[in-house]
Design a protein around this motif. Structure first.
Motif, short mmCIF file in Angstrom:
data_model
loop_
_atom_site.label_atom_id
_atom_site.label_comp_id
_atom_site.label_asym_id
_atom_site.label_seq_id
_atom_site.Cartn_x
_atom_site.Cartn_y
_atom_site.Cartn_z
N VAL A 61 9.14 36.27 -27.05
CA VAL A 61 8.31 37.44 -27.36
C VAL A 61 8.18 38.35 -26.15
CG1 VAL A 61 5.98 38.18 -28.00
CG2 VAL A 61 7.05 36.30 -29.21
N GLY A 67 5.68 38.95 -37.01
CA GLY A 67 4.72 38.00 -36.44
C GLY A 67 4.47 36.81 -37.33
N VAL A 83 13.38 38.18 -33.11
CA VAL A 83 12.83 39.15 -32.17
C VAL A 83 13.88 40.19 -31.79
CG1 VAL A 83 11.88 39.42 -29.83
CG2 VAL A 83 11.06 37.58 -31.30
#
Length: 199
Positions: free
Chosen positions: A50, A69, A97
């Motif tokens: 992240v 998320g 991501v």
């Protein structure tokens, strides 16, 4: 180092990982120690992944961010309990991501693409008057609107110049500028002074 020593070293590493984490993909129920160690590893793996993404991912600014998320949390949680492999989880999270990074980059470059994946703002109050068809379209009742205004310190919708239902689902409010109020008029040495208050 000859081949036999290297193979023996690899077997020892594999045995150590099996003992500590229950293996990459556990074939038997995990003990509490293994779950705790997997949680620590997954936490730092997730943090690194992240961190290389955008910080807005944690803020969940738009539906695109929120979905990423939620899926990311689900992937990480499965690896902790042993429902998914550690290596597979790391690869899956990194891919997710990376995809999020690419989509937000494209949305930043091309406005039409940003509206496609993030949505767009919608005017719901103009010059103190609610636009009821747009409120209904967004499933915002008059009571919901009043609540949103109160949360922003606005007592009356007539004080609002414009309000928007933003892409992240929140309501933004721009207050109308009030009429100037004359506080004092004075004349001294042929010069007239007027003090006014803008609300």
């Amino acid at each position: 180092m000859n081949n036999w020593n290297f193979a023996d070293f690899a077997i020892q590493i594999q045995a150590g990982l099996q003992f500590a984490f229950g293996g990459d993909f556990p074939t038997s129920p995990l003990g509490w120690r293994q779950i705790a160690l997997r949680a620590v590893v997954i936490y730092f793996v997730g943090l690194m992944i992240v961190r290389f993404g955008k910080s807005r991912l944690i803020g969940r600014i738009t539906p695109l961010d929120a979905l990423t998320g939620f899926v990311l949390g689900s992937l990480l949680g499965r690896a902790i309990t042993g429902s998914a492999s550690l290596s597979g989880t790391a690869v899956g999270c990194a891919s997710l991501v990376t995809l999020h990074w690419l989509l937000t980059l494209m949305a930043c470059r091309w406005h039409w693409f940003g509206e496609l994946v993030k949505g767009h703002a919608s005017l719901i109050v103009q010059d103190g008057q609610p636009i009821f068809d747009r409120l209904r379209h967004h499933h915002i009742s008059s009571h919901d609107l009043d609540e949103q205004l109160r949360l922003r310190g606005v007592a009356d919708v007539r004080q609002v110049q414009a309000a928007y239902k933003e892409r992240n689902g929140e309501v933004s409010v721009l207050l109308a500028k009030g009429e100037p109020h004359v506080l004092e008029v004075s004349v001294a040495e042929g010069v007239q002074t007027v003090r006014i208050k803008l609300e």
